[in-house]
Design a protein around this motif. Structure first.
Motif, mmCIF file in Angstrom:
data_model
loop_
_atom_site.group_PDB
_atom_site.id
_atom_site.type_symbol
_atom_site.label_atom_id
_atom_site.label_comp_id
_atom_site.label_asym_id
_atom_site.label_seq_id
_atom_site.Cartn_x
_atom_site.Cartn_y
_atom_site.Cartn_z
ATOM 1 N N GLU A 128 -4.202 2.041 -3.814
ATOM 2 C CA GLU A 128 -3.141 2.305 -2.843
ATOM 3 C C GLU A 128 -3.180 3.733 -2.319
ATOM 4 O O GLU A 128 -2.563 4.047 -1.283
ATOM 5 N N LEU A 129 -3.904 4.631 -3.007
ATOM 6 C CA LEU A 129 -4.066 6.000 -2.506
ATOM 7 C C LEU A 129 -4.606 6.012 -1.083
ATOM 8 O O LEU A 129 -4.258 6.871 -0.274
ATOM 9 N N PHE A 130 -5.482 5.052 -0.784
ATOM 10 C CA PHE A 130 -6.176 5.065 0.495
ATOM 11 C C PHE A 130 -5.414 4.324 1.590
ATOM 12 O O PHE A 130 -5.922 4.191 2.703
ATOM 13 N N ALA A 131 -4.202 3.881 1.284
ATOM 14 C CA ALA A 131 -3.362 3.304 2.337
ATOM 15 C C ALA A 131 -2.980 4.369 3.357
ATOM 16 O O ALA A 131 -2.722 4.070 4.529
ATOM 17 N N ALA A 132 -2.956 5.632 2.907
ATOM 18 C CA ALA A 132 -2.540 6.729 3.785
ATOM 19 C C ALA A 132 -3.677 7.264 4.645
ATOM 20 O O ALA A 132 -3.435 8.043 5.564
ATOM 21 N N GLY A 133 -4.908 6.892 4.351
ATOM 22 C CA GLY A 133 -6.025 7.400 5.135
ATOM 23 C C GLY A 133 -7.311 7.429 4.353
ATOM 24 O O GLY A 133 -7.344 7.143 3.150
ATOM 25 N N ALA A 134 -8.393 7.822 5.037
ATOM 26 C CA ALA A 134 -9.728 7.749 4.452
ATOM 27 C C ALA A 134 -9.946 8.747 3.323
ATOM 28 O O ALA A 134 -10.868 8.591 2.527
ATOM 29 N N GLN A 135 -9.113 9.802 3.245
ATOM 30 C CA GLN A 135 -9.287 10.807 2.196
ATOM 31 C C GLN A 135 -8.481 10.489 0.943
ATOM 32 O O GLN A 135 -8.544 11.237 -0.035
ATOM 33 N N GLY A 136 -7.711 9.423 0.948
ATOM 34 C CA GLY A 136 -6.989 9.001 -0.244
ATOM 35 C C GLY A 136 -5.946 9.992 -0.737
ATOM 36 O O GLY A 136 -5.645 10.034 -1.923
ATOM 37 N N LYS A 185 -7.205 -4.127 2.434
ATOM 38 C CA LYS A 185 -7.056 -3.812 1.016
ATOM 39 C C LYS A 185 -8.414 -3.756 0.315
ATOM 40 O O LYS A 185 -8.610 -2.959 -0.610
ATOM 41 N N MET A 186 -9.344 -4.586 0.768
ATOM 42 C CA MET A 186 -10.686 -4.504 0.192
ATOM 43 C C MET A 186 -11.312 -3.151 0.509
ATOM 44 O O MET A 186 -12.044 -2.586 -0.307
ATOM 45 N N GLY A 187 -11.017 -2.609 1.688
ATOM 46 C CA GLY A 187 -11.483 -1.270 2.020
ATOM 47 C C GLY A 187 -10.874 -0.218 1.115
ATOM 48 O O GLY A 187 -11.547 0.732 0.707
ATOM 49 N N TRP A 188 -9.578 -0.379 0.770
ATOM 50 C CA TRP A 188 -8.948 0.550 -0.174
ATOM 51 C C TRP A 188 -9.669 0.501 -1.525
ATOM 52 O O TRP A 188 -9.926 1.541 -2.129
ATOM 53 N N VAL A 189 -9.945 -0.717 -1.988
ATOM 54 C CA VAL A 189 -10.608 -0.872 -3.291
ATOM 55 C C VAL A 189 -11.994 -0.242 -3.256
ATOM 56 O O VAL A 189 -12.397 0.447 -4.198
ATOM 57 N N LEU A 190 -12.746 -0.466 -2.170
ATOM 58 C CA LEU A 190 -14.064 0.157 -2.050
ATOM 59 C C LEU A 190 -13.953 1.669 -2.143
ATOM 60 O O LEU A 190 -14.691 2.313 -2.907
ATOM 61 N N ASN A 191 -13.022 2.260 -1.397
ATOM 62 C CA ASN A 191 -12.877 3.717 -1.408
ATOM 63 C C ASN A 191 -12.495 4.229 -2.796
ATOM 64 O O ASN A 191 -12.989 5.276 -3.239
#
Length: 301
Positions: A212-220, A145-151
């Motif tokens: 949460e957009l980035f839960a689906a992948g690196a392109q959000g 989730k921290m990775g999602w926030v960073l992205n």
């Protein structure tokens, strides 16, 4: 230097434009000389130090020593980097490796202060991954989730707000009613901030904070494969993107383990585009120590 160069509109590419702002041109030149002199002193001192270390068959393994040794690798003699090239490399790594990561962390702390639900979610993830114990590199990589926030922070507030490219040959674009030809030598600026906020690419709530957009992948979930460019693209994509992710997780994890974040009443939201995307007047936050903050050490390799 950034503040000086962006204090007034510059006429980029206009012949003799420097003569229209002689005082600012001189001040920028003087500052540039100071920066170069500081770095040259460091480089010269390291050259003397490394020469002594080689006589003792030892060598430091940091970035500057590796750059200095680049001309003599694997027993093969290669062209050593000039002092000018070394200075330019040091400038690039200082700017790209420090300011951009610091800005990403700053915008993140603001977003977490403004969205306490995500602040709680990251703190809970930290507890699930490592409890109250130290975090090693493996644990840091599991902070999903921290990775999602960073992205998402890099989407809303990309520290590098634009990307520049030059056409090495005539380029023909066929996306439209009639082909568009970009002549060889054309300098192109890609507005990353505008693209990351484009509703056609991200939806009607493109300006909202939605990790949460980035839960689906690196392109959000972006509707174009090149619509998300926080680190640039192609052969010149940011070489330090993985280091940024690790540094970012270390700092954010340390802060969240120690403090509850809230936006200070005096904060005024005023992002400003210079060479980087910066808060015009800083970011004012209220940090409340967490009572249960006992073991807050972080271990990394």
């Amino acid at each position: 230097m950034q503040a000086m160069l962006f204090r007034s509109n510059r006429l980029v590419g206009v012949p003799l434009a420097r003569l229209l702002h002689v005082r600012k041109t001189y001040d920028a030149w003087r500052l540039g000389r100071e920066v170069d002199a500081l770095l040259l002193d460091i480089i010269d001192a390291r050259r003397r130090h490394d020469a002594g270390e080689r006589r003792r068959r030892r060598r430091r393994n940091d970035l500057l020593s590796l750059l200095l040794a680049a001309g003599d690798e694997g027993g093969e003699k290669r062209r050593a980097m000039t002092s000018r090239e070394l200075v330019d490399e040091c400038k690039t790594f200082f700017f790209g490796g420090h300011e951009t990561t610091a800005l990403a962390v700053s915008w993140t702390l603001l977003m977490l202060a403004a969205h306490p639900d995500w602040q709680r979610a990251l703190r809970e993830e930290l507890r699930e991954v490592a409890g109250d114990g130290p975090l090693d590199a493996t644990a840091l990589s599991r902070l999903t989730k921290m990775g999602w926030v960073l992205n998402e922070v890099l989407r809303l507030y990309p520290p590098s707000p634009n990307v520049q490219r030059q056409a090495l040959h005539d380029v023909t674009l066929n996306d439209g009613a009639a082909p568009v030809i970009i002549p060889k030598g054309t300098n192109m600026w890609i507005d990353v901030v505008a693209m990351h906020h484009d509703e056609a690419l991200w939806g009607a709530d493109a300006n909202e904070f939605r990790p949460e957009l980035f839960a689906a992948g690196a392109q959000g979930g972006c509707r174009h494969r090149l619509g998300y460019l926080p680190f640039g693209f192609g052969g010149r994509i940011c070489v330090g993107r993985n280091l940024t992710g690790m540094e970012y997780r270390v700092v954010v994890a340390m802060v969240l383990r120690r403090f509850e974040l809230a936006v200070a009443p005096e904060y005024r939201h005023a992002p400003r585009i210079m060479l980087s995307l910066r808060p015009s007047d800083g970011i004012q936050l209220l940090l409340t120590p967490l009572a249960a903050s006992t073991n807050t050490s972080i271990k990394h390799h």
